[in-house]
Write an enzyme that holds these catalytic residues in place. Structure first.
Site, PDB file in Angstrom:
ATOM      1  N   HIS A 265      37.854  36.861  51.502  1.00  0.00           N
ATOM      2  CA  HIS A 265      38.212  38.212  51.014  1.00  0.00           C
ATOM      3  C   HIS A 265      39.291  38.789  51.922  1.00  0.00           C
ATOM      4  O   HIS A 265      40.357  38.201  52.047  1.00  0.00           O
ATOM      5  CB  HIS A 265      36.938  39.064  50.960  1.00  0.00           C
ATOM      6  CG  HIS A 265      37.061  40.410  50.321  1.00  0.00           C
ATOM      7  ND1 HIS A 265      38.120  40.800  49.544  1.00  0.00           N
ATOM      8  CD2 HIS A 265      36.212  41.471  50.339  1.00  0.00           C
ATOM      9  CE1 HIS A 265      37.935  42.036  49.114  1.00  0.00           C
ATOM     10  NE2 HIS A 265      36.784  42.467  49.589  1.00  0.00           N
ATOM     11  N   HIS A 306      42.588  33.448  43.209  1.00  0.00           N
ATOM     12  CA  HIS A 306      41.970  34.773  43.084  1.00  0.00           C
ATOM     13  C   HIS A 306      40.917  34.708  41.985  1.00  0.00           C
ATOM     14  O   HIS A 306      41.094  34.015  40.984  1.00  0.00           O
ATOM     15  CB  HIS A 306      43.030  35.825  42.712  1.00  0.00           C
ATOM     16  CG  HIS A 306      42.580  37.226  42.963  1.00  0.00           C
ATOM     17  ND1 HIS A 306      41.806  37.920  42.071  1.00  0.00           N
ATOM     18  CD2 HIS A 306      42.773  38.040  44.015  1.00  0.00           C
ATOM     19  CE1 HIS A 306      41.546  39.111  42.564  1.00  0.00           C
ATOM     20  NE2 HIS A 306      42.110  39.220  43.750  1.00  0.00           N
ATOM     21  N   ASP A 364      47.358  38.447  50.049  1.00  0.00           N
ATOM     22  CA  ASP A 364      47.288  38.122  51.483  1.00  0.00           C
ATOM     23  C   ASP A 364      48.325  37.123  51.935  1.00  0.00           C
ATOM     24  O   ASP A 364      48.480  36.882  53.131  1.00  0.00           O
ATOM     25  CB  ASP A 364      45.887  37.576  51.803  1.00  0.00           C
ATOM     26  CG  ASP A 364      44.841  38.640  51.592  1.00  0.00           C
ATOM     27  OD1 ASP A 364      43.953  38.450  50.742  1.00  0.00           O
ATOM     28  OD2 ASP A 364      44.952  39.696  52.239  1.00  0.00           O
TER      29      ASP A 364
HETATM   30  C1  SDX Z   1      41.299  39.137  48.276  1.00  0.00           C
HETATM   31  O1  SDX Z   1      38.388  40.375  44.504  1.00  0.00           O
HETATM   32  C2  SDX Z   1      39.495  40.925  44.900  1.00  0.00           C
HETATM   33  O2  SDX Z   1      40.125  41.692  44.228  1.00  0.00           O
HETATM   34  C3  SDX Z   1      39.924  40.538  46.285  1.00  0.00           C
HETATM   35  C4  SDX Z   1      41.246  41.106  46.750  1.00  0.00           C
HETATM   36  C5  SDX Z   1      41.190  42.604  46.886  1.00  0.00           C
HETATM   37  O3  SDX Z   1      42.271  43.221  46.859  1.00  0.00           O
HETATM   38  O4  SDX Z   1      40.087  43.144  47.108  1.00  0.00           O
HETATM   39  O5  SDX Z   1      42.274  40.746  45.836  1.00  0.00           O
HETATM   40  C6  SDX Z   1      41.633  40.574  48.120  1.00  0.00           C
HETATM   41  O6  SDX Z   1      40.231  38.825  48.712  1.00  0.00           O
HETATM   42  C7  SDX Z   1      42.310  38.092  47.814  1.00  0.00           C
HETATM   43  C8  SDX Z   1      41.768  36.624  47.978  1.00  0.00           C
HETATM   44  C9  SDX Z   1      41.964  36.213  49.430  1.00  0.00           C
HETATM   45  N1  SDX Z   1      41.310  34.925  49.692  1.00  0.00           N
HETATM   46  C10 SDX Z   1      42.012  33.799  49.942  1.00  0.00           C
HETATM   47  O7  SDX Z   1      43.255  33.716  49.873  1.00  0.00           O
HETATM   48  C11 SDX Z   1      41.142  32.608  50.342  1.00  0.00           C
HETATM   49  C12 SDX Z   1      41.589  31.377  49.538  1.00  0.00           C
HETATM   50  N2  SDX Z   1      41.225  31.592  48.122  1.00  0.00           N
HETATM   51  C13 SDX Z   1      39.960  31.024  47.699  1.00  0.00           C
HETATM   52  O8  SDX Z   1      38.944  31.023  48.644  1.00  0.00           O
HETATM   53  C14 SDX Z   1      39.580  31.454  46.279  1.00  0.00           C
HETATM   54  O9  SDX Z   1      40.699  31.341  45.506  1.00  0.00           O
HETATM   55  C15 SDX Z   1      38.963  32.826  46.058  1.00  0.00           C
HETATM   56  C16 SDX Z   1      37.757  33.041  46.889  1.00  0.00           C
HETATM   57  C17 SDX Z   1      39.964  33.901  46.326  1.00  0.00           C
HETATM   58  C18 SDX Z   1      38.560  32.903  44.578  1.00  0.00           C
HETATM   59  O10 SDX Z   1      37.606  31.963  44.412  1.00  0.00           O
HETATM   60  P1  SDX Z   1      36.774  31.845  43.018  1.00  0.00           P
HETATM   61  O11 SDX Z   1      37.230  32.822  42.008  1.00  0.00           O
HETATM   62  O12 SDX Z   1      35.334  31.840  43.343  1.00  0.00           O
HETATM   63  O13 SDX Z   1      37.247  30.506  42.468  1.00  0.00           O
HETATM   64  P2  SDX Z   1      36.649  29.147  42.900  1.00  0.00           P
HETATM   65  O14 SDX Z   1      36.349  29.142  44.361  1.00  0.00           O
HETATM   66  O15 SDX Z   1      35.553  28.808  41.950  1.00  0.00           O
HETATM   67  O16 SDX Z   1      37.895  28.167  42.681  1.00  0.00           O
HETATM   68  C19 SDX Z   1      38.176  27.660  41.407  1.00  0.00           C
HETATM   69  C20 SDX Z   1      38.741  26.281  41.676  1.00  0.00           C
HETATM   70  C21 SDX Z   1      37.837  25.452  42.578  1.00  0.00           C
HETATM   71  O17 SDX Z   1      38.046  24.082  42.247  1.00  0.00           O
HETATM   72  P3  SDX Z   1      36.931  23.381  41.268  1.00  0.00           P
HETATM   73  O18 SDX Z   1      35.590  23.525  41.970  1.00  0.00           O
HETATM   74  O19 SDX Z   1      37.003  24.153  39.954  1.00  0.00           O
HETATM   75  O20 SDX Z   1      37.387  21.956  41.186  1.00  0.00           O
HETATM   76  O21 SDX Z   1      39.998  26.398  42.374  1.00  0.00           O
HETATM   77  C22 SDX Z   1      39.873  25.819  43.663  1.00  0.00           C
HETATM   78  C23 SDX Z   1      38.393  25.673  43.965  1.00  0.00           C
HETATM   79  O22 SDX Z   1      38.182  24.559  44.821  1.00  0.00           O
HETATM   80  N3  SDX Z   1      40.516  26.739  44.585  1.00  0.00           N
HETATM   81  C24 SDX Z   1      41.294  26.375  45.598  1.00  0.00           C
HETATM   82  C25 SDX Z   1      41.715  27.588  46.189  1.00  0.00           C
HETATM   83  N4  SDX Z   1      41.167  28.612  45.548  1.00  0.00           N
HETATM   84  C26 SDX Z   1      40.411  28.100  44.565  1.00  0.00           C
HETATM   85  N5  SDX Z   1      41.691  25.176  46.041  1.00  0.00           N
HETATM   86  C27 SDX Z   1      42.518  25.175  47.090  1.00  0.00           C
HETATM   87  N6  SDX Z   1      42.983  26.278  47.717  1.00  0.00           N
HETATM   88  C28 SDX Z   1      42.594  27.491  47.286  1.00  0.00           C
HETATM   89  N7  SDX Z   1      43.053  28.586  47.892  1.00  0.00           N
END
Ligand code: SDX
Length: 430
Positions: A265, A306, A364
């Site tokens: 997050h 996201h 971010d």
């Molecule tokens: C913020 O909610 C908000 O609005 C948050 C925010 C705000 O203003 O409040 O926008 C701020 O938190 C932005 C996000 C910051 N986080 C990151 O940058 C960390 C990296 N991102 C990931 O951890 C992830 O993308 C999340 C946590 C942001 C979202 O995750 P989800 O929606 O739970 O999606 P998921 O983990 O189920 O991913 C879907 C797929 C997965 O692969 P499969 O299991 O389907 O094969 O996409 C892959 C994940 O492995 N994936 C990634 C990835 N993000 C998702 N693979 C590699 N790198 C990534 N960054």
């Protein structure tokens, strides 16, 4: 509202007709609140398909990359408004006219000081403490000082608590930074704008006169605006849940700070810089992309992906533009981290894995590069996010408490533990 209904058939029961509700924009929702009469629960870990509340503050369309605050597109607010105008908008529902803005700025300016005794809290922390740990503790402690604004059903008390929190977060954040480097706290100056004041409290020393670079003030102010609110994200949902129990606003915001700290997050901006420093060179990008795609490797490309945006995060576009402007103004276009980030974004956006999973840069990805250029240390990046998001948190808290049907948030579960069994005295246990 909508007259549509959804019919569900639960074995052993007659069909159940559930109402569909419509908002101003976005998907309709199915009101499932009556389902528990049939002794079943809905199940949605991570709330990927759940609208936890109704709200009029922020609208996001993840497919189209749209973000509106009280109906205004984020790019227009970032371009034409300053952060305090956006705070007024989020708190009150309308952009302020000139008189309203001047009065709001005056009110915020006259709440920027913290009680002198609050500075004693800092001495209890090791100097090397992560500033987010300090923010959780000191912001929560504010409730010990403000018994005059804790009647949360009183709109005037809610307004006073909101003003105090928006006004004092920069002061406390700057104190956390000064404490960590052993420099004296700098008092706020009412002659400065909100963001100029923050940079003054962060970087001024008693021995020097300080003049803050206006380019950095504008960039910092825009970063505050881009982080101000984002619908029902994890930290905002935490604040709402804490507030639903009747907890005081300072404790609720402290809970939001704790939830924001996680690297999935708000902790991502710090994690992006650490990741870019670890990648170090364009030649190593492919190796890290391979790791991000490897299911057996916990590494993820920080700043990408996201829960809601399956398109470019509109804030990331503004952030990238701001990055260019700051780099140019500071004559650091050749900043290696900035060039590495641009190359990483270019390669990732062409990669089939990222395309298929709709992983785009989020808010971010670029913010950390700007914060580093402004001189903010990496471990303060998420604190900056917390300062900015406080107005969003407290706006949602206040919206919830001003609603008619406030209930304590109390989700149920799918129980997967042992069946009921008899107690075994310790002498009979194997
Ligand atoms: C913020 O909610 C908000 O609005 C948050 C925010 C705000 O203003 O409040 O926008 C701020 O938190 C932005 C996000 C910051 N986080 C990151 O940058 C960390 C990296 N991102 C990931 O951890 C992830 O993308 C999340 C946590 C942001 C979202 O995750 P989800 O929606 O739970 O999606 P998921 O983990 O189920 O991913 C879907 C797929 C997965 O692969 P499969 O299991 O389907 O094969 O996409 C892959 C994940 O492995 N994936 C990634 C990835 N993000 C998702 N693979 C590699 N790198 C990534 N960054």
């Amino acid at each position: 509202m909508s007259n549509d209904t959804v019919e569900i058939r639960i074995p052993g029961h007659s069909p159940l007709s559930l109402p569909m509700l419509s908002g101003t924009l976005g998907p309709k929702v199915i009101d499932v609140s009556s389902v528990n009469q049939y002794d079943v629960f809905t199940y949605d870990p991570g709330f990927q398909s759940t609208a936890a509340c109704s709200s009029g503050i922020t609208f996001i369309d993840g497919e189209k990359g749209i973000l509106l605050h009280r109906g205004y597109p984020i790019a227009e607010l970032a371009e034409h408004a300053d952060y305090l105008e956006v705070c007024y908008l989020l708190l009150n529902g309308e952009l302020p006219n000139q008189a309203q803005k001047e009065s709001f700025v005056y009110e915020i300016q006259h709440h920027t000081l913290v009680h002198e005794q609050l500075s004693n809290f800092f001495n209890g922390f090791p100097r090397h403490s992560h500033p987010m740990a300090i923010m959780c503790g000191v912001v929560g402690a504010l409730s010990a000082f403000y018994h005059d604004s804790l009647e949360i059903k009183n709109p005037e008390h809610r307004k006073l608590a909101a003003l105090r929190l928006v006004a004092k977060m920069p002061t406390i954040a700057a104190m956390a930074y000064k404490y960590s480097i052993g420099q004296p706290f700098a008092y706020p100056k009412n002659s400065l704008s909100y963001t100029e004041n923050f940079l003054h409290m962060m970087f001024s020393v008693p021995t020097e006169s300080d003049n803050v670079n206006p380019v950095l003030v504008r960039a910092m102010d825009r970063i505050f605006t881009l982080h101000a609110d984002h619908e029902q994200n994890a930290s905002t949902s935490t604040v709402r849940l804490a507030g639903s129990s009747g907890a005081n606003p300072f404790a609720c915001i402290s809970a939001g700070i704790a939830a924001l700290w996680g690297p999935a997050h708000g902790g991502a901006n710090e994690a992006v810089l650490n990741m870019l420093n670890e990648i170090g060179d364009v030649s190593r990008i492919d190796m890290y992309l391979a790791r991000a795609k490897d299911k057996n490797d916990p590494f993820r490309l920080m700043g990408f992906g996201h829960r809601v945006y399956k398109n470019f995060d509109p804030r990331a576009k503004v952030m990238r533009q701001t990055c260019y402007e700051v780099m140019e103004a500071l004559q650091i276009q050749e900043d290696p981290l900035f060039k590495l980030a641009l190359k990483l974004e270019e390669i990732a956006l062409q990669d089939p894995y990222f395309i298929e999973k709709k992983l785009y840069p989020n808010v971010d990805f670029y913010s950390g590069i700007i914060l580093k250029a402004i001189g903010i240390p990496i471990n303060m990046f998420t604190v900056i996010f917390a300062i900015a998001r406080t107005v969003g948190w407290i706006s949602h808290w206040s919206e919830m408490l001003s609603g008619k049907d406030l209930k304590i948030g109390r989700p149920r579960q799918l129980y997967t533990g042992p069946n009921q069994r008899d107690f075994v005295p310790i002498e009979k246990r194997r």
